[in-house]
Design a protein around this motif. Structure first.
Motif, PDB file in Angstrom:
ATOM      1  N   CYS A  89       0.835  -1.199   0.000  1.00 45.76           N
ATOM      2  CA  CYS A  89       0.000   0.000   0.000  1.00 45.76           C
ATOM      3  C   CYS A  89       0.873   1.254   0.000  1.00 45.76           C
ATOM      4  O   CYS A  89       2.021   1.232   0.440  1.00 45.76           O
ATOM      5  N   ILE A  90       0.287   2.318  -0.537  1.00 45.66           N
ATOM      6  CA  ILE A  90       0.920   3.638  -0.553  1.00 45.66           C
ATOM      7  C   ILE A  90      -0.159   4.636  -0.145  1.00 45.66           C
ATOM      8  O   ILE A  90      -1.274   4.594  -0.673  1.00 45.66           O
ATOM      9  N   GLY A  91       0.188   5.538   0.772  1.00 46.14           N
ATOM     10  CA  GLY A  91      -0.782   6.532   1.228  1.00 46.14           C
ATOM     11  C   GLY A  91      -0.263   7.955   1.066  1.00 46.14           C
ATOM     12  O   GLY A  91       0.940   8.206   1.166  1.00 46.14           O
ATOM     13  N   PHE A  92      -1.199   8.876   0.812  1.00 46.02           N
ATOM     14  CA  PHE A  92      -0.876  10.293   0.649  1.00 46.02           C
ATOM     15  C   PHE A  92      -1.904  11.159   1.356  1.00 46.02           C
ATOM     16  O   PHE A  92      -3.081  10.791   1.457  1.00 46.02           O
ATOM     17  N   LYS A  93      -1.454  12.312   1.794  1.00 49.77           N
ATOM     18  CA  LYS A  93      -2.330  13.379   2.278  1.00 49.77           C
ATOM     19  C   LYS A  93      -2.192  14.502   1.254  1.00 49.77           C
ATOM     20  O   LYS A  93      -1.076  14.924   0.939  1.00 49.77           O
ATOM     21  N   VAL A  94      -3.327  14.978   0.721  1.00 47.00           N
ATOM     22  CA  VAL A  94      -3.310  15.973  -0.349  1.00 47.00           C
ATOM     23  C   VAL A  94      -4.135  17.190   0.060  1.00 47.00           C
ATOM     24  O   VAL A  94      -5.298  17.053   0.443  1.00 47.00           O
ATOM     25  N   ASP A  95      -3.524  18.366  -0.015  1.00 50.93           N
ATOM     26  CA  ASP A  95      -4.237  19.621   0.196  1.00 50.93           C
ATOM     27  C   ASP A  95      -4.577  20.181  -1.180  1.00 50.93           C
ATOM     28  O   ASP A  95      -3.738  20.161  -2.087  1.00 50.93           O
ATOM     29  N   TYR A  96      -5.797  20.700  -1.337  1.00 44.72           N
ATOM     30  CA  TYR A  96      -6.235  21.185  -2.640  1.00 44.72           C
ATOM     31  C   TYR A  96      -7.263  22.299  -2.473  1.00 44.72           C
ATOM     32  O   TYR A  96      -7.776  22.531  -1.370  1.00 44.72           O
ATOM     33  N   HIS A  97      -7.566  22.969  -3.568  1.00 43.51           N
ATOM     34  CA  HIS A  97      -8.610  24.008  -3.587  1.00 43.51           C
ATOM     35  C   HIS A  97      -9.322  23.970  -4.935  1.00 43.51           C
ATOM     36  O   HIS A  97      -8.820  23.391  -5.893  1.00 43.51           O
ATOM     37  N   LEU A  98     -10.477  24.608  -4.988  1.00 44.73           N
ATOM     38  CA  LEU A  98     -11.258  24.658  -6.212  1.00 44.73           C
ATOM     39  C   LEU A  98     -10.554  25.537  -7.232  1.00 44.73           C
ATOM     40  O   LEU A  98     -10.046  26.604  -6.912  1.00 44.73           O
ATOM     41  N   SER A  99     -10.533  25.086  -8.470  1.00 42.31           N
ATOM     42  CA  SER A  99      -9.941  25.868  -9.555  1.00 42.31           C
ATOM     43  C   SER A  99     -10.720  27.164  -9.738  1.00 42.31           C
ATOM     44  O   SER A  99     -11.935  27.193  -9.575  1.00 42.31           O
ATOM     45  N   SER A 100     -10.028  28.232 -10.096  1.00 46.85           N
ATOM     46  CA  SER A 100     -10.702  29.502 -10.368  1.00 46.85           C
ATOM     47  C   SER A 100     -11.017  29.654 -11.854  1.00 46.85           C
ATOM     48  O   SER A 100     -11.491  30.701 -12.285  1.00 46.85           O
ATOM     49  N   ASN A 101     -10.802  28.598 -12.626  1.00 44.80           N
ATOM     50  CA  ASN A 101     -11.111  28.598 -14.048  1.00 44.80           C
ATOM     51  C   ASN A 101     -12.622  28.816 -14.217  1.00 44.80           C
ATOM     52  O   ASN A 101     -13.428  28.069 -13.647  1.00 44.80           O
ATOM     53  N   PRO A 102     -13.038  29.830 -14.989  1.00 48.15           N
ATOM     54  CA  PRO A 102     -14.471  30.123 -15.146  1.00 48.15           C
ATOM     55  C   PRO A 102     -15.293  28.936 -15.671  1.00 48.15           C
ATOM     56  O   PRO A 102     -16.444  28.770 -15.278  1.00 48.15           O
ATOM     57  N   LEU A 103     -14.710  28.113 -16.529  1.00 47.56           N
ATOM     58  CA  LEU A 103     -15.431  26.942 -17.031  1.00 47.56           C
ATOM     59  C   LEU A 103     -15.702  25.927 -15.924  1.00 47.56           C
ATOM     60  O   LEU A 103     -16.775  25.323 -15.866  1.00 47.56           O
ATOM     61  N   VAL A 104     -14.728  25.756 -15.044  1.00 41.14           N
ATOM     62  CA  VAL A 104     -14.896  24.838 -13.917  1.00 41.14           C
ATOM     63  C   VAL A 104     -15.997  25.352 -13.000  1.00 41.14           C
ATOM     64  O   VAL A 104     -16.882  24.600 -12.577  1.00 41.14           O
ATOM     65  N   LEU A 105     -15.966  26.656 -12.707  1.00 40.74           N
ATOM     66  CA  LEU A 105     -16.970  27.237 -11.822  1.00 40.74           C
ATOM     67  C   LEU A 105     -18.370  27.131 -12.436  1.00 40.74           C
ATOM     68  O   LEU A 105     -19.333  26.799 -11.740  1.00 40.74           O
ATOM     69  N   ALA A 106     -18.490  27.387 -13.728  1.00 36.27           N
ATOM     70  CA  ALA A 106     -19.790  27.290 -14.401  1.00 36.27           C
ATOM     71  C   ALA A 106     -20.314  25.852 -14.376  1.00 36.27           C
ATOM     72  O   ALA A 106     -21.496  25.622 -14.102  1.00 36.27           O
ATOM     73  N   ARG A 107     -19.430  24.876 -14.640  1.00 33.94           N
ATOM     74  CA  ARG A 107     -19.843  23.462 -14.598  1.00 33.94           C
ATOM     75  C   ARG A 107     -20.353  23.085 -13.214  1.00 33.94           C
ATOM     76  O   ARG A 107     -21.324  22.353 -13.082  1.00 33.94           O
ATOM     77  N   ARG A 108     -19.676  23.573 -12.177  1.00 30.15           N
ATOM     78  CA  ARG A 108     -20.102  23.251 -10.816  1.00 30.15           C
ATOM     79  C   ARG A 108     -21.478  23.846 -10.532  1.00 30.15           C
ATOM     80  O   ARG A 108     -22.338  23.186  -9.968  1.00 30.15           O
ATOM     81  N   LEU A 109     -21.664  25.116 -10.921  1.00 30.03           N
ATOM     82  CA  LEU A 109     -22.954  25.766 -10.675  1.00 30.03           C
ATOM     83  C   LEU A 109     -24.081  25.063 -11.437  1.00 30.03           C
ATOM     84  O   LEU A 109     -25.149  24.829 -10.889  1.00 30.03           O
ATOM     85  N   LEU A 110     -23.836  24.740 -12.696  1.00 31.46           N
ATOM     86  CA  LEU A 110     -24.848  24.058 -13.499  1.00 31.46           C
ATOM     87  C   LEU A 110     -25.125  22.653 -12.977  1.00 31.46           C
ATOM     88  O   LEU A 110     -26.220  22.133 -13.139  1.00 31.46           O
ATOM     89  N   GLY A 111     -24.134  22.048 -12.352  1.00 28.79           N
ATOM     90  CA  GLY A 111     -24.298  20.721 -11.770  1.00 28.79           C
ATOM     91  C   GLY A 111     -24.870  20.750 -10.366  1.00 28.79           C
ATOM     92  O   GLY A 111     -25.024  19.716  -9.722  1.00 28.79           O
ATOM     93  N   GLY A 112     -25.186  21.950  -9.868  1.00 31.96           N
ATOM     94  CA  GLY A 112     -25.779  22.076  -8.537  1.00 31.96           C
ATOM     95  C   GLY A 112     -24.795  21.930  -7.391  1.00 31.96           C
ATOM     96  O   GLY A 112     -25.191  21.703  -6.250  1.00 31.96           O
ATOM     97  N   LYS A 113     -23.511  22.073  -7.683  1.00 32.73           N
ATOM     98  CA  LYS A 113     -22.502  21.952  -6.629  1.00 32.73           C
ATOM     99  C   LYS A 113     -22.089  23.331  -6.133  1.00 32.73           C
ATOM    100  O   LYS A 113     -22.085  24.295  -6.888  1.00 32.73           O
ATOM    101  N   ASP A 114     -21.734  23.398  -4.866  1.00 32.77           N
ATOM    102  CA  ASP A 114     -21.288  24.658  -4.270  1.00 32.77           C
ATOM    103  C   ASP A 114     -19.934  25.069  -4.811  1.00 32.77           C
ATOM    104  O   ASP A 114     -19.128  24.227  -5.203  1.00 32.77           O
ATOM    105  N   ILE A 115     -19.698  26.366  -4.788  1.00 40.50           N
ATOM    106  CA  ILE A 115     -18.372  26.890  -5.112  1.00 40.50           C
ATOM    107  C   ILE A 115     -17.730  27.267  -3.784  1.00 40.50           C
ATOM    108  O   ILE A 115     -18.046  28.284  -3.203  1.00 40.50           O
TER     109      ILE A 115
END
Length: 147
Positions: A89-115
């Motif tokens: 097995c191999i394990g990782f801890k990953v820190d991340y954030h939402l992309s600020s790309n306008p297409l990503v944000l629009a897809r999330r909103l249209l998909g009913g997901k929070d930004i």
């Protein structure tokens, strides 16, 4: 042996992640147990998973050679539904954030997901059987391997 530079370059170049600095995400991967190919396969899978969800990786921390032992395998096998028990097995801890790309944000909103621009943490565990390839055994906000 430090292999973070090799992984950072290949994972970021292969995926073309948006929102990353020219240096790519910060990675802390120091292993004597696994080969570069093992780390490349598993980190690429993490990047692809998060990129598909519209996230940008900030920091990757390998959970360590000593944590990936028989006790970790026992916990991983008891928490995951796999046909054959994992022997590595191999394990990782990953820190991340939402992309600020306008297409990503629009897809999330249209998909009913929070930004939610808040930084988040996710744990990834990969398992491998004696005759198999690395596969994502678990990913979530709670680490299932605890010592």
């Amino acid at each position: 042996m430090k292999i973070a530079v090799i992984i950072a370059a290949s994972a970021v170049m292969a995926l073309g992640l948006s929102g990353c600095s020219s240096e790519g995400p910060k990675q802390d991967i120091d292993t004597m147990k696994y080969e570069v190919d093992d780390m490349n396969v598993t980190t690429k899978s993490m990047y692809e998973t998060l990129d598909t969800q519209g996230y940008v990786v900030d920091n990757v921390v390998y959970r360590g050679d000593d944590l990936c032992d028989d006790e970790a395998l026992e916990q991983l096998n008891s928490n995951c539904e796999n046909d054959e028990p994992y022997t590595s097995c191999i394990g990782f801890k990953v820190d991340y954030h939402l992309s600020s790309n306008p297409l990503v944000l629009a897809r999330r909103l249209l998909g009913g997901k929070d930004i939610d621009n808040e930084e988040k943490t996710q744990y990834f565990w990969f398992g491998k059987t004696d005759d198999g390839e690395w596969e994502k055994a678990y990913s979530g906000e709670i680490d299932i391997v605890v010592k």
